[in-house]
Design a protein around this motif. Structure first.
Motif, PDB file in Angstrom:
ATOM      1  N   LEU A 101      25.831  15.396 133.629  1.00 10.64           N
ATOM      2  CA  LEU A 101      25.322  14.412 134.577  1.00 10.64           C
ATOM      3  C   LEU A 101      24.019  14.817 135.258  1.00 10.64           C
ATOM      4  O   LEU A 101      23.516  14.076 136.086  1.00 10.64           O
ATOM      5  N   SER A 102      23.466  15.969 134.921  1.00  7.89           N
ATOM      6  CA  SER A 102      22.257  16.393 135.633  1.00  7.89           C
ATOM      7  C   SER A 102      21.057  15.502 135.313  1.00  7.89           C
ATOM      8  O   SER A 102      20.308  15.129 136.218  1.00  7.89           O
ATOM      9  N   ALA A 103      20.848  15.134 134.060  1.00  7.41           N
ATOM     10  CA  ALA A 103      19.711  14.264 133.714  1.00  7.41           C
ATOM     11  C   ALA A 103      19.879  12.866 134.304  1.00  7.41           C
ATOM     12  O   ALA A 103      18.937  12.344 134.918  1.00  7.41           O
ATOM     13  N   PRO A 104      21.063  12.227 134.164  1.00  6.70           N
ATOM     14  CA  PRO A 104      21.220  10.917 134.815  1.00  6.70           C
ATOM     15  C   PRO A 104      21.063  10.994 136.335  1.00  6.70           C
ATOM     16  O   PRO A 104      20.490  10.091 136.948  1.00  6.70           O
ATOM     17  N   LEU A 105      21.531  12.078 136.930  1.00 11.91           N
ATOM     18  CA  LEU A 105      21.392  12.229 138.376  1.00 11.91           C
ATOM     19  C   LEU A 105      19.922  12.353 138.774  1.00 11.91           C
ATOM     20  O   LEU A 105      19.481  11.733 139.750  1.00 11.91           O
ATOM     21  N   ALA A 106      19.156  13.095 138.004  1.00 11.89           N
ATOM     22  CA  ALA A 106      17.716  13.204 138.272  1.00 11.89           C
ATOM     23  C   ALA A 106      17.038  11.847 138.123  1.00 11.89           C
ATOM     24  O   ALA A 106      16.178  11.480 138.940  1.00 11.89           O
ATOM     25  N   ALA A 107      17.426  11.087 137.116  1.00  8.86           N
ATOM     26  CA  ALA A 107      16.849   9.757 136.909  1.00  8.86           C
ATOM     27  C   ALA A 107      17.159   8.835 138.086  1.00  8.86           C
ATOM     28  O   ALA A 107      16.295   8.070 138.538  1.00  8.86           O
ATOM     29  N   VAL A 108      18.357   8.931 138.603  1.00  8.56           N
ATOM     30  CA  VAL A 108      18.752   8.098 139.747  1.00  8.56           C
ATOM     31  C   VAL A 108      17.902   8.430 140.971  1.00  8.56           C
ATOM     32  O   VAL A 108      17.462   7.533 141.698  1.00  8.56           O
ATOM     33  N   VAL A 109      17.657   9.705 141.195  1.00 11.91           N
ATOM     34  CA  VAL A 109      16.828  10.101 142.342  1.00 11.91           C
ATOM     35  C   VAL A 109      15.401   9.575 142.168  1.00 11.91           C
ATOM     36  O   VAL A 109      14.792   9.074 143.119  1.00 11.91           O
ATOM     37  N   VAL A 110      14.873   9.644 140.961  1.00 11.30           N
ATOM     38  CA  VAL A 110      13.529   9.112 140.693  1.00 11.30           C
ATOM     39  C   VAL A 110      13.500   7.606 140.938  1.00 11.30           C
ATOM     40  O   VAL A 110      12.580   7.079 141.582  1.00 11.30           O
ATOM     41  N   ILE A 111      14.495   6.898 140.450  1.00 10.53           N
ATOM     42  CA  ILE A 111      14.548   5.442 140.641  1.00 10.53           C
ATOM     43  C   ILE A 111      14.630   5.093 142.119  1.00 10.53           C
ATOM     44  O   ILE A 111      13.912   4.205 142.599  1.00 10.53           O
ATOM     45  N   ALA A 112      15.473   5.789 142.861  1.00  9.30           N
ATOM     46  CA  ALA A 112      15.587   5.531 144.298  1.00  9.30           C
ATOM     47  C   ALA A 112      14.262   5.807 144.997  1.00  9.30           C
ATOM     48  O   ALA A 112      13.831   5.030 145.864  1.00  9.30           O
ATOM     49  N   GLY A 113      13.588   6.874 144.616  1.00 10.33           N
ATOM     50  CA  GLY A 113      12.284   7.184 145.210  1.00 10.33           C
ATOM     51  C   GLY A 113      11.258   6.107 144.900  1.00 10.33           C
ATOM     52  O   GLY A 113      10.467   5.718 145.773  1.00 10.33           O
ATOM     53  N   LEU A 114      11.259   5.619 143.680  1.00 13.29           N
ATOM     54  CA  LEU A 114      10.332   4.552 143.315  1.00 13.29           C
ATOM     55  C   LEU A 114      10.628   3.263 144.073  1.00 13.29           C
ATOM     56  O   LEU A 114       9.698   2.554 144.497  1.00 13.29           O
ATOM     57  N   LEU A 115      11.904   2.951 144.259  1.00 13.07           N
ATOM     58  CA  LEU A 115      12.261   1.762 145.044  1.00 13.07           C
ATOM     59  C   LEU A 115      11.739   1.865 146.465  1.00 13.07           C
ATOM     60  O   LEU A 115      11.192   0.887 147.009  1.00 13.07           O
ATOM     61  N   VAL A 116      11.886   3.019 147.064  1.00 12.37           N
ATOM     62  CA  VAL A 116      11.396   3.210 148.428  1.00 12.37           C
ATOM     63  C   VAL A 116       9.871   3.133 148.455  1.00 12.37           C
ATOM     64  O   VAL A 116       9.284   2.483 149.323  1.00 12.37           O
ATOM     65  N   LEU A 117       9.226   3.738 147.492  1.00 13.57           N
ATOM     66  CA  LEU A 117       7.757   3.713 147.432  1.00 13.57           C
ATOM     67  C   LEU A 117       7.245   2.282 147.289  1.00 13.57           C
ATOM     68  O   LEU A 117       6.337   1.869 148.015  1.00 13.57           O
ATOM     69  N   VAL A 118       7.815   1.533 146.367  1.00 20.19           N
ATOM     70  CA  VAL A 118       7.405   0.125 146.186  1.00 20.19           C
ATOM     71  C   VAL A 118       7.717  -0.669 147.453  1.00 20.19           C
ATOM     72  O   VAL A 118       6.938  -1.519 147.881  1.00 20.19           O
ATOM     73  N   GLY A 119       8.877  -0.362 148.062  1.00 22.73           N
ATOM     74  CA  GLY A 119       9.274  -1.053 149.271  1.00 22.73           C
ATOM     75  C   GLY A 119       8.322  -0.865 150.437  1.00 22.73           C
ATOM     76  O   GLY A 119       8.216  -1.729 151.321  1.00 22.73           O
ATOM     77  N   PHE A 120       7.591   0.237 150.478  1.00 22.14           N
ATOM     78  CA  PHE A 120       6.594   0.463 151.530  1.00 22.14           C
ATOM     79  C   PHE A 120       5.456  -0.549 151.437  1.00 22.14           C
ATOM     80  O   PHE A 120       4.854  -0.919 152.440  1.00 22.14           O
ATOM     81  N   PHE A 121       5.152  -0.987 150.222  1.00 19.73           N
ATOM     82  CA  PHE A 121       3.977  -1.842 150.014  1.00 19.73           C
ATOM     83  C   PHE A 121       4.323  -3.327 150.009  1.00 19.73           C
ATOM     84  O   PHE A 121       3.412  -4.150 149.875  1.00 19.73           O
ATOM     85  N   LEU A 122       5.592  -3.688 150.119  1.00 15.90           N
ATOM     86  CA  LEU A 122       5.956  -5.120 150.158  1.00 15.90           C
ATOM     87  C   LEU A 122       6.128  -5.603 151.570  1.00 15.90           C
ATOM     88  O   LEU A 122       6.391  -4.931 152.487  1.00 15.90           O
TER      89      LEU A 122
END
Length: 122
Positions: A101-122
């Motif tokens: 589960l380490s790779a899927p867990l890393a992917a989830v953290v990246v996705i969550a970070g991207l959601l927050v980053l995009v959310g700053f600009f909306l």
């Protein structure tokens, strides 16, 4: 009176192979605890994003929070099954398996970070 191996959990694990060097079992236990700490941190991060990131778009903030909390719930699953697989490999003198589960867990953290980053600009 039951023997030491009869009292250990999970019983099926301790009935196989030979006792490994205690240092390896203790290192495996520390890895287990690190996954538990990671799960707690992910849950805390999800809660913190939802509570404190008011400048992030509400839908994306909630999505990121839920993703992180779900990943935090998944980390103890990795902890248990990873510990079990590693301990079995140690007892049978076979190579240690890679964490599943380490790779899927890393992917989830990246996705969550991207959601927050995009959310700053909306």
């Amino acid at each position: 009176m039951p023997s030491e191996n009869e009292r250990r959990f999970p019983k099926a694990l301790y009935e196989t192979g030979q006792e490994p060097d205690p240092r390896f079992s203790l290192a495996n236990e520390r890895t287990f605890l690190a996954w538990i700490r990671t799960g707690v941190a992910l849950i805390a991060a999800g809660i913190a994003i939802e509570v404190f990131a008011s400048s992030v778009h509400s839908g994306l903030r909630l999505a990121a929070a839920i993703i992180l909390i779900l990943a935090g719930i998944g980390a103890p699953v990795q902890a248990w099954f990873g510990w079990l697989r590693n301990e079995r490999a140690l007892r049978n003198s076979t190579p240690l398996p890679a964490p599943k589960l380490s790779a899927p867990l890393a992917a989830v953290v990246v996705i969550a970070g991207l959601l927050v980053l995009v959310g700053f600009f909306l």
